[in-house]
Design a protein around this motif. Structure first.
Motif, PDB file in Angstrom:
ATOM      1  N   LEU A  54      24.633  59.961   7.219  1.00  0.00           N
ATOM      2  CA  LEU A  54      23.573  58.715   6.430  1.00  0.00           C
ATOM      3  C   LEU A  54      23.109  58.377   7.613  1.00  0.00           C
ATOM      4  O   LEU A  54      21.960  58.196   7.207  1.00  0.00           O
ATOM      5  N   TRP A  55      23.745  58.057   8.890  1.00  0.00           N
ATOM      6  CA  TRP A  55      22.246  58.179  10.078  1.00  0.00           C
ATOM      7  C   TRP A  55      21.058  59.008  10.214  1.00  0.00           C
ATOM      8  O   TRP A  55      19.547  59.203  10.545  1.00  0.00           O
ATOM      9  N   VAL A  56      21.812  60.386   9.947  1.00  0.00           N
ATOM     10  CA  VAL A  56      20.394  61.617   9.786  1.00  0.00           C
ATOM     11  C   VAL A  56      19.429  61.279   8.529  1.00  0.00           C
ATOM     12  O   VAL A  56      19.100  61.861   8.915  1.00  0.00           O
ATOM     13  N   VAL A  57      20.002  61.148   7.338  1.00  0.00           N
ATOM     14  CA  VAL A  57      19.247  61.169   5.997  1.00  0.00           C
ATOM     15  C   VAL A  57      18.578  59.946   6.440  1.00  0.00           C
ATOM     16  O   VAL A  57      17.137  60.410   5.679  1.00  0.00           O
ATOM     17  N   CYS A  58      18.911  58.984   6.644  1.00  0.00           N
ATOM     18  CA  CYS A  58      18.542  57.134   7.239  1.00  0.00           C
ATOM     19  C   CYS A  58      18.847  57.140   7.845  1.00  0.00           C
ATOM     20  O   CYS A  58      19.370  56.536   8.067  1.00  0.00           O
ATOM     21  N   PRO A  59      17.790  56.988   9.398  1.00  0.00           N
ATOM     22  CA  PRO A  59      17.989  56.740  10.221  1.00  0.00           C
ATOM     23  C   PRO A  59      17.267  55.595  10.690  1.00  0.00           C
ATOM     24  O   PRO A  59      17.262  54.489  11.740  1.00  0.00           O
ATOM     25  N   HIS A  60      16.820  54.413  10.015  1.00  0.00           N
ATOM     26  CA  HIS A  60      16.462  53.492  10.135  1.00  0.00           C
ATOM     27  C   HIS A  60      17.763  52.330   9.461  1.00  0.00           C
ATOM     28  O   HIS A  60      18.483  52.191   9.050  1.00  0.00           O
ATOM     29  N   ALA A  61      17.903  51.210  10.888  1.00  0.00           N
ATOM     30  CA  ALA A  61      18.239  50.052  10.504  1.00  0.00           C
ATOM     31  C   ALA A  61      18.371  49.399   9.397  1.00  0.00           C
ATOM     32  O   ALA A  61      16.972  49.505   9.025  1.00  0.00           O
ATOM     33  N   ARG A 185      21.918  52.219   2.803  1.00  0.00           N
ATOM     34  CA  ARG A 185      21.972  51.831   4.027  1.00  0.00           C
ATOM     35  C   ARG A 185      23.129  51.369   4.246  1.00  0.00           C
ATOM     36  O   ARG A 185      23.670  50.883   5.326  1.00  0.00           O
ATOM     37  N   ALA A 186      23.302  50.378   3.060  1.00  0.00           N
ATOM     38  CA  ALA A 186      24.998  49.992   3.070  1.00  0.00           C
ATOM     39  C   ALA A 186      26.015  50.421   2.854  1.00  0.00           C
ATOM     40  O   ALA A 186      26.501  49.915   3.495  1.00  0.00           O
TER      41      ALA A 186
END
Length: 315
Positions: A54-61, A185-186
């Motif tokens: 999930l971090w790779v797909v969406c690295p935004h905090a 992100r959730a």
């Protein structure tokens, strides 16, 4: 507006069904991995892979607005990741798998009660309860087919707590969705708290993950399936379904998990279908349809408690 809402609900049903199909297959995948890994090792590797993906797909905090929301994320990670899977695995060591399969399927009932009590949904009615009874009867038939079924207070109690834990997770996901947090992100933040909550039990689990076991093609494939598909993708898709159907209607699809598992066992493990399991699949599907028809709707008070529906901004 009505067409848009109907389209959103249809998408919610399709995504919930697809999610349950994948989760039904996970029992077969986990069974393969248990030859080389313990349940806690599988749990850790599965959600660690999911969190990284999930971090790779969406690295935004993710910007959490306040402490209350942060607590909700932490509770969701504790209930839906750590406690649910830990309680279910512990139950499997103390009682028959058939017992666990039936008892965990009461999660939709707990979800309906919690939604009524804490979110202002309508009280579960007669049709919902009838569907619940029919579905549980079907799941009991599936579980009894070719296996034992006897009461075991310790193991059965843990399975019941696992069902309650998943119901709590579903309610928390709905509350977070109502606050406008995106599904991907959730879910990543929930996984983070789930992993954090695992830390206290890791020293007691006696971890001994071998690189050789990880690199075996069959193990690597099953771990990737559990981590990327069943965890990262399916927890996101489950949140999507809860957004559009509500926690109760989405939870009803849990009735189909044993059905998918039986069909997968027939296709992959070449197990035979018995008349009892066949009847059980029909009853489980019938119970789902009855409960869906009689599922309690969302009351006006829920709108006030949860805030504006995120569906308006998402559809």
């Amino acid at each position: 507006m009505n067409a848009s809402r109907a389209s959103g609900r249809a998408a919610g049903h399709l995504v919930a069904l697809a999610t349950i199909v994948v989760w039904g297959v996970t029992f077969i995948s986990t069974k393969v991995l248990l030859a080389d890994f313990t349940p806690v090792e599988i749990l850790l590797l599965r959600f660690l892979l999911g969190w990284v993906a999930l971090w790779v797909v969406c690295p935004h905090a993710l910007a959490v607005r306040n402490l209350k929301d942060e607590v909700l994320f932490a509770l969701a990670g504790l209930s839906g990741v750590t406690l649910y899977f830990l309680l279910e695995n512990m139950a499997l060591t103390l009682t028959f798998a058939s017992n666990v399969g039936v008892i965990v399927a009461v999660a939709p009932f707990f979800t309906a009660l919690l939604a009524w009590r804490f979110l202002g949904d309508a009280r579960p009615g007669g049709a919902f309860m009838l569907g619940f009874v029919v579905a549980i009867a079907g799941i009991a038939c599936i579980s009894r087919s070719g296996s034992e079924f006897a009461l075991n207070p310790a193991g059965d109690g843990l399975a019941l707590l696992a069902a309650l834990s998943w119901a709590i997770y579903s309610i928390l996901v709905r509350m977070l969705a109502a606050r406008g947090y995106g599904s991907l992100r959730a879910t990543r933040r929930i996984f983070f708290y789930g992993l954090v909550c695992m830390l206290p039990i890791l020293p007691l689990a006696g971890l001994s993950i071998q690189a050789e076991a990880l690199l075996r093609p069959v193990n690597a494939a099953n771990l990737l399936f559990l981590g990327l598909c069943a965890s990262a993708l399916c927890f996101v898709s489950w949140t999507f379904s809860v957004r559009r159907l509500g926690a109760v209607r989405a939870a009803l699809y849990i009735y189909l998990v044993p059905v998918v598992t039986v069909l997968t066992s027939i296709a992959v493990l070449h197990e035979r279908v018995t008349w009892l399991s066949g009847a059980g699949m029909v009853l489980a599907l019938t119970g789902l349809l009855i409960s869906e028809w009689g599922a309690p709707g969302r009351a006006r008070t829920a709108q006030k408690r949860d805030g504006p529906s995120p569906a308006r901004g998402q559809r």
